[in-house]
Scaffold this motif. Structure first.
Motif, PDB file in Angstrom:
ATOM      1  N   ARG A 130       1.167  -1.199   0.284  1.00 30.28           N
ATOM      2  CA  ARG A 130      -0.014   0.246  -0.195  1.00 30.28           C
ATOM      3  C   ARG A 130       0.987   0.938  -0.088  1.00 30.28           C
ATOM      4  N   ASP A 143      -8.518  -0.835   3.812  1.00 32.37           N
ATOM      5  CA  ASP A 143      -9.380  -1.316   3.440  1.00 32.37           C
ATOM      6  C   ASP A 143     -10.608  -1.721   3.563  1.00 32.37           C
ATOM      7  N   ASN A 186     -11.095  -7.666   4.858  1.00 33.16           N
ATOM      8  CA  ASN A 186      -9.572  -6.726   5.117  1.00 33.16           C
ATOM      9  C   ASN A 186      -9.083  -7.117   6.228  1.00 33.16           C
ATOM     10  N   TYR A 187      -7.389  -5.687   5.601  1.00 31.66           N
ATOM     11  CA  TYR A 187      -6.762  -5.616   6.842  1.00 31.66           C
ATOM     12  C   TYR A 187      -6.948  -4.668   7.860  1.00 31.66           C
ATOM     13  N   GLN A 222     -15.143  -0.391  -3.469  1.00 33.13           N
ATOM     14  CA  GLN A 222     -14.686  -1.054  -3.097  1.00 33.13           C
ATOM     15  C   GLN A 222     -13.355   0.603  -2.504  1.00 33.13           C
ATOM     16  N   ARG A 231      -9.439   1.213  -0.868  1.00 35.78           N
ATOM     17  CA  ARG A 231      -8.214   0.343  -0.686  1.00 35.78           C
ATOM     18  C   ARG A 231      -7.404   1.483  -0.017  1.00 35.78           C
TER      19      ARG A 231
END
Length: 285
Positions: free
Chosen positions: A78, A92, A144-145, A274, A276
């Motif tokens: 990232r 995320d 997700n993270y 979505q 990130r």
């Protein structure tokens, strides 16, 4: 409310939310190797977790399921913007909603809204700078993270722990429970930034065993009966854009608030989009 949403949501009113979350906390922190590896593998397979992005993909090195759930990412998977006017995505996940705060009201879903005053613990002075500002609500799913990072550089002014229920924050419940995000237990962090005040609200949910911040550690549990507040003046923490600010021990939702005419969201920041961690979601005006 559809029949499916009703079947998902109505039983939640009867559930002992905090008791169930306490049980889940014990399970997710268990260091029984057989149990925690089974739990981890089940979640990876069920939610299609991308372990190629994890700093450590050896499941045996996670002492508990919670260590896996709050895993670090590999360096470089990232990135954060370098432009001074850019606002980065803090997590995320998927956008639940994004837009303008109109006369202090924040849109939830399907004609439902909640007030900035209620969201931030009932203090009208605290909420006033956001009354005609903007917001985005980002939902983190189990795949997700689950660490949260600063969208914009800020100096911490105060943190507020607000008691409440622990309804699920999935789409069905968001569509059905009035004022959901202002009813659930949450931790609101208010920062001073070059674009004015910024609030990051970490919303708890069913089975979320705790919320923590990097400057305080675990904020919840314990369960509380009234609002707790921490003020930061001398030696207030300064967190740079992209720096980790907190995490969910089990998943939930983060809400970002800015004041009037401070930030313009990117046009693509729409419901169900979505997103990130680190991508540009807005720019200062």
């Amino acid at each position: 409310m559809t029949i499916k949403e009703a079947l998902t949501t109505l039983p939640q009113y009867l559930l002992p939310h905090h008791f169930l979350s306490e049980v889940m906390s014990k399970l997710t922190h268990s260091e029984c190797k057989i149990w925690k590896n089974l739990f981890i593998k089940t979640v990876i397979n069920l939610y299609n977790v991308d372990m190629s992005e994890a700093k450590d993909h050896n499941l045996d090195r996670y002492a508990s399921f919670n260590q896996f759930f709050t895993r670090e990412l590999k360096e470089g998977v990232r990135s954060f913007p370098t432009a001074a006017n850019a606002v980065a995505c803090p997590a995320d996940g998927a956008v639940s909603q994004a837009g303008a705060i109109k006369e202090g009201q924040i849109f939830q879903a399907k004609g439902k809204s909640f007030s900035a005053v209620d969201l931030l613990g009932g203090d009208t002075v605290r909420a006033q700078p956001f009354s005609d500002g903007i917001f985005t609500t980002i939902y983190l799913s189990p795949k997700n993270y689950h660490r949260l990072h600063m969208p914009f550089t800020g100096t911490l002014r105060e943190m507020i722990h607000i008691p409440g229920r622990l309804f699920s924050v999935n789409t069905a419940t968001t569509n059905s429970v009035p004022g959901l995000f202002a009813r659930n237990e949450r931790v609101a962090c208010i920062f001073d930034t070059e674009a004015g005040p910024m609030a990051l609200v970490l919303v708890g949910a069913i089975f979320v065993s705790s919320i923590e911040t990097v400057w305080h550690g675990v904020v919840t549990p314990p369960t509380i009966a009234s609002v707790r507040e921490w003020q930061y003046q001398e030696n207030a923490p300064v967190l740079e854009r992209g720096q980790e600010m907190g995490r969910f021990n089990m998943g939930s939702t983060i809400i970002v608030l800015f004041g009037n005419d401070a930030i313009k969201w990117e046009d693509r920041l729409q419901a169900n989009q979505q997103v990130r961690l680190g991508e540009i979601i807005g720019k200062t005006q």
